[in-house]
Enzyme design. Structure first.
Site, PDB file in Angstrom:
ATOM      1  N   GLN A   1      -8.477 -23.186   2.808  1.00  0.00           N
ATOM      2  CA  GLN A   1      -9.054 -23.500   3.839  1.00  0.00           C
ATOM      3  C   GLN A   1     -10.388 -23.802   3.877  1.00  0.00           C
ATOM      4  OE1 GLN A   1      -7.042 -20.055   4.192  1.00  0.00           O
ATOM      5  NE2 GLN A   1      -5.354 -21.624   4.044  1.00  0.00           N
TER       6      GLN A   1
ATOM      7  N   ASP B   1      -9.033 -29.196   3.991  1.00  0.00           N
ATOM      8  CA  ASP B   1      -8.589 -30.266   3.541  1.00  0.00           C
ATOM      9  C   ASP B   1      -9.640 -31.323   3.103  1.00  0.00           C
ATOM     10  OD1 ASP B   1      -5.754 -29.811   4.411  1.00  0.00           O
ATOM     11  OD2 ASP B   1      -6.695 -29.942   6.501  1.00  0.00           O
TER      12      ASP B   1
ATOM     13  N   LYS C   1     -10.070 -29.843  -2.074  1.00  0.00           N
ATOM     14  CA  LYS C   1     -10.040 -28.971  -3.105  1.00  0.00           C
ATOM     15  C   LYS C   1      -9.088 -28.987  -4.337  1.00  0.00           C
ATOM     16  CE  LYS C   1      -9.796 -25.700   0.074  1.00  0.00           C
ATOM     17  NZ  LYS C   1      -9.875 -26.688   1.346  1.00  0.00           N
TER      18      LYS C   1
ATOM     19  N   GLY D   1      -2.281 -26.320   1.713  1.00  0.00           N
ATOM     20  CA  GLY D   1      -1.756 -27.447   1.207  1.00  0.00           C
ATOM     21  C   GLY D   1      -2.587 -28.046   0.333  1.00  0.00           C
ATOM     22  N   HIS D   2      -2.693 -27.867  -1.157  1.00  0.00           N
ATOM     23  CA  HIS D   2      -3.550 -28.435  -1.952  1.00  0.00           C
ATOM     24  C   HIS D   2      -2.714 -29.546  -2.796  1.00  0.00           C
ATOM     25  CE1 HIS D   2      -6.229 -24.691  -1.774  1.00  0.00           C
ATOM     26  NE2 HIS D   2      -6.153 -25.176  -0.816  1.00  0.00           N
TER      27      HIS D   2
HETATM   28  P1  IMP Z   1      -3.302 -20.221  10.380  1.00  0.00           P
HETATM   29  O1  IMP Z   1      -3.989 -20.073   9.077  1.00  0.00           O
HETATM   30  O2  IMP Z   1      -1.808 -20.843  10.111  1.00  0.00           O
HETATM   31  O3  IMP Z   1      -3.164 -18.944  11.249  1.00  0.00           O
HETATM   32  O4  IMP Z   1      -3.797 -21.371  11.133  1.00  0.00           O
HETATM   33  C1  IMP Z   1      -5.172 -21.288  11.927  1.00  0.00           C
HETATM   34  C2  IMP Z   1      -6.018 -22.434  12.056  1.00  0.00           C
HETATM   35  O5  IMP Z   1      -6.384 -22.684  10.500  1.00  0.00           O
HETATM   36  C3  IMP Z   1      -5.360 -23.665  12.444  1.00  0.00           C
HETATM   37  O6  IMP Z   1      -6.356 -24.541  12.873  1.00  0.00           O
HETATM   38  C4  IMP Z   1      -4.859 -24.401  11.271  1.00  0.00           C
HETATM   39  O7  IMP Z   1      -4.502 -25.682  11.377  1.00  0.00           O
HETATM   40  C5  IMP Z   1      -5.916 -23.954  10.199  1.00  0.00           C
HETATM   41  N1  IMP Z   1      -5.546 -24.011   8.760  1.00  0.00           N
HETATM   42  C6  IMP Z   1      -4.805 -23.117   8.128  1.00  0.00           C
HETATM   43  N2  IMP Z   1      -4.721 -23.401   6.939  1.00  0.00           N
HETATM   44  C7  IMP Z   1      -5.364 -24.576   6.478  1.00  0.00           C
HETATM   45  C8  IMP Z   1      -5.617 -25.548   5.595  1.00  0.00           C
HETATM   46  O8  IMP Z   1      -5.008 -25.063   4.520  1.00  0.00           O
HETATM   47  N3  IMP Z   1      -6.081 -26.602   5.518  1.00  0.00           N
HETATM   48  C9  IMP Z   1      -6.581 -26.902   6.927  1.00  0.00           C
HETATM   49  N4  IMP Z   1      -6.487 -26.137   8.132  1.00  0.00           N
HETATM   50  C10 IMP Z   1      -5.897 -25.065   8.064  1.00  0.00           C
HETATM   51 MG    MG Z   2      -5.081 -28.815   2.617  1.00  0.00          MG
END
Ligand code: IMP
Ligand code: MG
Length: 452
Positions: free
Chosen positions: A241, A32, A35, A59-60
């Site tokens: 991420q 977040d 990007k 989520g972009h």
């Molecule tokens: P997962 O990727 O859904 O398994 O989540 C693992 C961790 O990564 C959690 O803390 C999520 O909130 C975080 N996370 C996964 N994808 C994103 C992203 O695109 N932005 C921010 N945090 C993310």
């Molecule tokens: Mg995001």
């Protein structure tokens, strides 16, 4: 290619290409960082944009001319009409992807998309397992996005995954799904005590329904990306991420299930690592984190709430409020070093406007000792206390005032903001190339050289 080096070795020739221009964009915090916005901005100069990691957990957000669009799987270059690749390093949720394509079709946008035949699919049982595991962990839950990401990557490593290429042939799909269903049925029945049979059957029925729509988009992304590069095309590799959610380098176990570092980009798309010449590291002017896990420079209270509200710090995928903290130079420095970042993009400088002083974490202290890099265990990381440096804040400006000032270039931005940016450059040891001061694509400054 012009300038290529050809070495004569006893009759044979060794061909060293001089330019294989791939650029990687990665987040250097916890995701977040903005990007989507920066990728949308820079992708104008590229022929294709490729996602190389993560899945629909991402989520972009892209805002063009006031219209806001969020993408979970499609590369953020989509609004520039670029060729789009989803690489083998991504896990693809067919339903999420098709919804994104449908939403775009309603805007009359039909992306030129190719999904790697080697990319694994995220299916119903993965989402079930993600939810179940989060519940089982109770107070120690990771706070995942519940998109089935970790189970999908687990099945990949266990060699029971279904890949996009399996959709191309009934026999391949049958074989892959049997292995997948066998394992998931046992796991859900025996370990989770739920009706595994019904869950895998339901998922198969859904997959068969969507398969015909996905098939035309599935192919050999590695071959196409290499072909593009060899013809002098420019490829932008979009990371999802952030560095501290990396499965190895993040705050394990509070991480995602894949690599988020720039070095994973070539592997996640299938191109040579030496083709990456530029790595843009995205940082937000402060830090946020969504989900559980240590966060050294985290803040709470009214100021935290105010920044969250002003910065719209709610997850683009889950809507959860993001945790907020001050800029962490210790973390960003180590992320930038390991990811081979060549330049920085700083986002959301407008959000911090109006503060009298802006703290920056420039050191971690563990029991009176300085810790130079983020430690590997969460036990030590939780003990680390931030050491803050305070710099003067800059004024709170309206979006119009920011745009007006930005017309005069970096030199016209508030002086204290320029000092803040200079401080970031010197503490990270890298030049800032982009400064973002608002949501819209247009609210971005591109700098030629160091901030002056
Ligand atoms: P997962 O990727 O859904 O398994 O989540 C693992 C961790 O990564 C959690 O803390 C999520 O909130 C975080 N996370 C996964 N994808 C994103 C992203 O695109 N932005 C921010 N945090 C993310
Ligand atoms: Mg995001």
């Amino acid at each position: 290619m012009d300038g290529d080096q050809v070495l004569k070795l006893k009759g044979a020739s060794l061909h060293i290409p001089s330019a294989l221009p791939a650029t990687v964009v990665v987040g250097l915090q916890w995701g977040d960082e903005g990007k989507g916005k920066i990728i949308d901005f820079v992708s104008e100069g590229f022929d294709a944009v490729a996602r190389f990691n993560g899945g629909s957990n991402a989520g972009h957000t892209v805002v063009v001319g006031g219209t806001k669009l969020s993408f979970h799987l499609l590369p953020s270059g989509v609004m520039r009409n670029k060729r789009l690749f989803i690489g083998n390093g991504v896990v693809v949720d067919p339903e999420v992807l098709l919804k994104e394509l449908d939403d775009l079709a309603s805007l009359n946008i039909r992306p030129d998309l190719l999904i790697s035949d080697r990319a694994h699919l995220t299916l119903g049982p993965h989402k079930f397992r993600d939810r179940f595991e989060e519940g089982r962990r109770g107070a120690f839950s990771i706070g995942t996005t519940l998109r089935g990401i970790s189970p999908a990557f687990s099945d990949r490593a266990s060699r029971v995954g279904v890949r996009a290429g399996d959709l191309l042939e009934d026999e391949a799909l049958k074989m892959a799904y049997e292995a997948f269903a066998g394992w998931n049925r046992v796991l859900i029945n025996e370990v989770y005590g739920e009706d595994g049979d019904a869950i895998v059957k339901d998922s198969f029925a859904k997959l068969k329904e969507v398969a015909p729509r996905l098939r035309p988009h599935v192919g050999d992304v590695s071959a196409e990306a290499n072909d593009l590069l060899s013809k002098g095309g420019k490829l932008l590799l979009e990371g999802a991420q952030g560095y501290f959610l990396d499965i190895d380098y993040g705050t394990y176990p509070y991480v995602t299930a894949t690599h988020t570092t720039a070095s994973y980009a070539p592997a996640g798309i299938g191109i040579p690592s030496q083709s990456v010449q530029r790595v843009i590291g995205i940082i937000k002017a402060y830090c946020t984190r969504v989900g559980a896990g240590p966060f050294v420079s985290e803040i709470s209270g009214p100021l935290c709430e105010a920044i969250r509200k002003k910065g719209g710090e709610y997850g683009a995928t889950t809507g959860r409020p993001r945790r907020v903290g001050w800029f962490d130079a210790v973390a960003v420095r180590s992320a930038a070093n390991s990811s081979g970042v060549t330049e920085l993009a700083v986002t959301k400088v407008d959000v911090l406007g109006g503060l009298e002083k802006v703290p920056v974490c420039d050191g971690y202290m563990d029991a009176g000792r300085v810790v130079a890099r983020p430690p590997s265990t969460i036990v030590q990381l939780r003990r680390c206390r931030p050491h803050y440096l305070e710099v003067p804040g800059w004024p709170d400006l309206s979006p119009e005032e920011w745009r007006d000032k930005a017309k005069g270039g970096i030199g016209s931005l508030p002086e204290d903001l320029r000092s803040y940016l200079k401080m970031i450059e010197s503490s990270i040891g890298l030049p800032i190339r982009y400064v973002s001061y608002g949501h819209d694509r247009a609210d971005t400054l591109e700098l030629g050289k160091d901030v002056s």
